[in-house]
Motif scaffolding. Sequence first.
Motif, PDB file in Angstrom:
ATOM      1  N   GLY A  84       0.863  -1.174   0.000  1.00 31.80           N
ATOM      2  CA  GLY A  84       0.000   0.000   0.000  1.00 31.80           C
ATOM      3  C   GLY A  84       0.897   1.221   0.000  1.00 31.80           C
ATOM      4  O   GLY A  84       2.115   1.125   0.133  1.00 31.80           O
ATOM      5  N   GLY A  85       0.340   2.335  -0.177  1.00 38.62           N
ATOM      6  CA  GLY A  85       1.178   3.527  -0.318  1.00 38.62           C
ATOM      7  C   GLY A  85       0.736   4.634   0.590  1.00 38.62           C
ATOM      8  O   GLY A  85       0.124   4.409   1.623  1.00 38.62           O
ATOM      9  N   ASN A  86       1.083   5.834   0.188  1.00 34.40           N
ATOM     10  CA  ASN A  86       0.798   6.999   1.012  1.00 34.40           C
ATOM     11  C   ASN A  86      -0.585   7.542   0.738  1.00 34.40           C
ATOM     12  O   ASN A  86      -0.743   8.702   0.416  1.00 34.40           O
ATOM     13  CB  ASN A  86       1.795   8.100   0.674  1.00 34.40           C
ATOM     14  N   GLU A  87      -1.581   6.719   0.840  1.00 29.10           N
ATOM     15  CA  GLU A  87      -2.905   7.238   0.520  1.00 29.10           C
ATOM     16  C   GLU A  87      -3.840   7.096   1.693  1.00 29.10           C
ATOM     17  O   GLU A  87      -3.756   6.148   2.464  1.00 29.10           O
ATOM     18  CB  GLU A  87      -3.460   6.483  -0.687  1.00 29.10           C
TER      19      GLU A  87
ATOM     20  N   LEU B 173      -4.737 -13.337  -3.326  1.00 31.36           N
ATOM     21  CA  LEU B 173      -6.092 -13.143  -2.798  1.00 31.36           C
ATOM     22  C   LEU B 173      -6.822 -12.066  -3.595  1.00 31.36           C
ATOM     23  O   LEU B 173      -7.996 -12.218  -3.946  1.00 31.36           O
ATOM     24  CB  LEU B 173      -6.037 -12.730  -1.323  1.00 31.36           C
ATOM     25  N   ARG B 174      -6.107 -11.030  -3.905  1.00 33.08           N
ATOM     26  CA  ARG B 174      -6.731  -9.926  -4.636  1.00 33.08           C
ATOM     27  C   ARG B 174      -7.136 -10.372  -6.040  1.00 33.08           C
ATOM     28  O   ARG B 174      -8.162  -9.988  -6.559  1.00 33.08           O
ATOM     29  CB  ARG B 174      -5.736  -8.762  -4.708  1.00 33.08           C
ATOM     30  N   ARG B 175      -6.279 -11.226  -6.594  1.00 32.38           N
ATOM     31  CA  ARG B 175      -6.512 -11.685  -7.967  1.00 32.38           C
ATOM     32  C   ARG B 175      -7.597 -12.763  -8.034  1.00 32.38           C
ATOM     33  O   ARG B 175      -8.492 -12.718  -8.854  1.00 32.38           O
ATOM     34  CB  ARG B 175      -5.193 -12.245  -8.491  1.00 32.38           C
ATOM     35  N   ASP B 176      -7.500 -13.753  -7.114  1.00 32.16           N
ATOM     36  CA  ASP B 176      -8.338 -14.946  -7.265  1.00 32.16           C
ATOM     37  C   ASP B 176      -9.449 -15.085  -6.238  1.00 32.16           C
ATOM     38  O   ASP B 176     -10.502 -15.635  -6.530  1.00 32.16           O
ATOM     39  CB  ASP B 176      -7.468 -16.219  -7.169  1.00 32.16           C
ATOM     40  N   TYR B 177      -9.226 -14.640  -5.032  1.00 33.09           N
ATOM     41  CA  TYR B 177     -10.160 -14.943  -3.954  1.00 33.09           C
ATOM     42  C   TYR B 177     -11.255 -13.887  -3.835  1.00 33.09           C
ATOM     43  O   TYR B 177     -12.436 -14.180  -3.909  1.00 33.09           O
ATOM     44  CB  TYR B 177      -9.369 -15.066  -2.651  1.00 33.09           C
ATOM     45  N   PHE B 178     -10.846 -12.641  -3.707  1.00 33.91           N
ATOM     46  CA  PHE B 178     -11.848 -11.604  -3.446  1.00 33.91           C
ATOM     47  C   PHE B 178     -12.806 -11.339  -4.598  1.00 33.91           C
ATOM     48  O   PHE B 178     -13.975 -11.036  -4.348  1.00 33.91           O
ATOM     49  CB  PHE B 178     -11.186 -10.333  -2.937  1.00 33.91           C
TER      50      PHE B 178
ATOM     51  N   ARG C 165     -13.921  -6.679  -5.490  1.00 33.27           N
ATOM     52  CA  ARG C 165     -12.530  -6.235  -5.341  1.00 33.27           C
ATOM     53  C   ARG C 165     -12.356  -5.540  -4.002  1.00 33.27           C
ATOM     54  O   ARG C 165     -13.325  -5.198  -3.328  1.00 33.27           O
ATOM     55  CB  ARG C 165     -12.138  -5.301  -6.478  1.00 33.27           C
ATOM     56  N   LEU C 166     -11.094  -5.305  -3.648  1.00 33.98           N
ATOM     57  CA  LEU C 166     -10.810  -4.618  -2.398  1.00 33.98           C
ATOM     58  C   LEU C 166     -10.792  -3.115  -2.652  1.00 33.98           C
ATOM     59  O   LEU C 166     -10.501  -2.664  -3.754  1.00 33.98           O
ATOM     60  CB  LEU C 166      -9.465  -5.086  -1.849  1.00 33.98           C
ATOM     61  N   ALA C 167     -11.095  -2.373  -1.596  1.00 36.87           N
ATOM     62  CA  ALA C 167     -11.190  -0.920  -1.768  1.00 36.87           C
ATOM     63  C   ALA C 167      -9.850  -0.219  -1.582  1.00 36.87           C
ATOM     64  O   ALA C 167      -9.692   0.926  -1.956  1.00 36.87           O
ATOM     65  CB  ALA C 167     -12.201  -0.368  -0.769  1.00 36.87           C
ATOM     66  N   SER C 168      -8.878  -0.911  -0.962  1.00 32.52           N
ATOM     67  CA  SER C 168      -7.594  -0.261  -0.694  1.00 32.52           C
ATOM     68  C   SER C 168      -6.460  -1.114  -1.238  1.00 32.52           C
ATOM     69  O   SER C 168      -6.671  -2.207  -1.737  1.00 32.52           O
ATOM     70  CB  SER C 168      -7.405  -0.084   0.815  1.00 32.52           C
TER      71      SER C 168
ATOM     72  N   VAL D 299      -7.348  -9.423   5.484  1.00 34.87           N
ATOM     73  CA  VAL D 299      -7.576 -10.085   6.782  1.00 34.87           C
ATOM     74  C   VAL D 299      -8.979  -9.752   7.286  1.00 34.87           C
ATOM     75  O   VAL D 299      -9.734 -10.621   7.716  1.00 34.87           O
ATOM     76  CB  VAL D 299      -6.520  -9.631   7.829  1.00 34.87           C
ATOM     77  N   LEU D 300      -9.339  -8.481   7.187  1.00 33.53           N
ATOM     78  CA  LEU D 300     -10.639  -8.034   7.695  1.00 33.53           C
ATOM     79  C   LEU D 300     -11.791  -8.744   6.986  1.00 33.53           C
ATOM     80  O   LEU D 300     -12.722  -9.232   7.617  1.00 33.53           O
ATOM     81  CB  LEU D 300     -10.757  -6.510   7.527  1.00 33.53           C
ATOM     82  N   TYR D 301     -11.721  -8.850   5.674  1.00 34.80           N
ATOM     83  CA  TYR D 301     -12.837  -9.449   4.943  1.00 34.80           C
ATOM     84  C   TYR D 301     -12.947 -10.948   5.178  1.00 34.80           C
ATOM     85  O   TYR D 301     -14.047 -11.487   5.263  1.00 34.80           O
ATOM     86  CB  TYR D 301     -12.709  -9.152   3.448  1.00 34.80           C
ATOM     87  N   VAL D 302     -11.812 -11.615   5.302  1.00 31.92           N
ATOM     88  CA  VAL D 302     -11.887 -13.058   5.579  1.00 31.92           C
ATOM     89  C   VAL D 302     -12.467 -13.268   6.980  1.00 31.92           C
ATOM     90  O   VAL D 302     -13.352 -14.107   7.192  1.00 31.92           O
ATOM     91  CB  VAL D 302     -10.495 -13.727   5.442  1.00 31.92           C
TER      92      VAL D 302
END
Length: 490
Positions: A79-82, A111-116, A124-127, A134-137
């Motif tokens: 993640g970055g500076n956002e 996980l981002r590619r295949d699971y979510f 998709r994930l928002a961040s 971890v939170l969504y699982v």
Amino acid sequence: MCGFISIMGPEGSDVIQEVLTGLLAIQHRGQDAAGVVTCGDRFQAKKGLGLVRDVFEPRHLERLRGPMAVGHVRYPTVGGNEDADVQPFWVDFPVGIAMAHNGNVTNFHELRRDYFPRQTPQGRLASNCDLEAVLYVFAGQLFQRKAERIKPEDVRDAVAEVFRTVKGAYSVVGLIAGAGMYAFRDPYGIKPIILGKRETDRGTFYAVASESVVLDVAGYEAVRDLNAGELLWIDTDRRLHSFQVSVRPHRPCIFEYIYFARPDSVLDGALVYQTRIRLGAELAKSWRRTGLEADVVIPVPESARTAAQEMAEVLGIPYREGFVKNRYVGRTFIMPNDTERRSSIRHKLNPIRMEFEGKRVLILDDSIVRGNTSRQIVRIARQMGAAKVYMASYSPALTHPCPYGIDMSTKNEFIARGRTVDEVCKELGADHLIYQGIDAMVRAVREVTGDHREFCMACFDGDYPTGDVTERVLADIEADRLAASGGGKA
Ligand code: AMP
């Protein structure tokens, strides 16, 4: 590397002040962003980029009331500076869950590619922050429980699902609205996490934090570190439940003792300060074996001070402060890209000429990563008229990327990778260079822990305890970091 604190006080209490006090005590674990979520009638949050003292103002406190709160300071590894990546995260529906972590998810890309895409309604994930995985699982599993009221076993099942799905090393704390506070440590216990308690006339306050120093300053008594793979759940009746969700060998990160943790913290039973003394003593033995003579030991402030004092004492030569640190410049390393890092070393450390002039100086740092710091330090020492410039590192040569949340994730970062010690010495421009040996490092820390425990020291030996760190995983993390430091995002 990040830091957190989570507190649950008696009904009717407000814990925001203590959470902020605690966050200030672990500011060293991340200066990029800070945030707090409190839970009274509902979740209230304040998050922002920057230091704790900059993000929070007195006017925010009125709103951040309630007996449960979780706070976080961040240094971004994924993640970055956002703003979107600033922790804690939370979901409101159908159950309010807040969460913060320290560590790194190694299969985040997968996980981002295949699971979510299959699991989340929006696909998709928002961040870009791995905590969201971890939170969504966790939340997904919790939502599947049968009864309305959340039972301790429901939380246990949610953590078990996290351990099954989400790989890597992460210590996690958080709140479930109207139900309680949870904390869990990754299956190998790589990341530190400790429970504290304070008894008052009004009832018991519980706190869980990254380092014991947080508990000290917030007025809590340290109870114990969490076991690897353990979940703690404190319900709204203030009953503490413990579950050993996963049983794996405990492999705490040895680099916490070398550099990350504050010296006044006790991690897994070992006072960091004392481990640094032992590391200095061990390195003094190696220095003796070189047959070289130095007139003075000079630490690179701050982390190397303790070890340098011991080294000087064992060697019977003076310890001197040859560099004055400007404490108002951030940690050199904690600057997201290399250009900023390079230029800021000189702003941060100013030499005292009389400690160098005509002397054979033995300069000690905790570690050498890219070599930028040491190279400049050697140059400065020569400019100050040192007769000989010897460099020493009280950790072994760093050669392997850390996928577990320490910001050393790209292979090319390491000056020691693919080079002999003599070659590194030459690169730095020093007259001689010594590193701590791996065995000596382990011996030093074990002298303090008083046992034969194993550590995660993958950054030194390439042995990744979780067993799932493939070349692909490393390449994904590396690409992510490179994109982030180039200003873009993966
Ligand atoms: P470098 O200039 O890249 O060799 O960085 C070495 C300096 O960074 C040392 O003085 C350490 O105190 C510090 N350091 C080492 N490892 C880390 C890390 N993973 N995160 C932040 N700082 C670090």
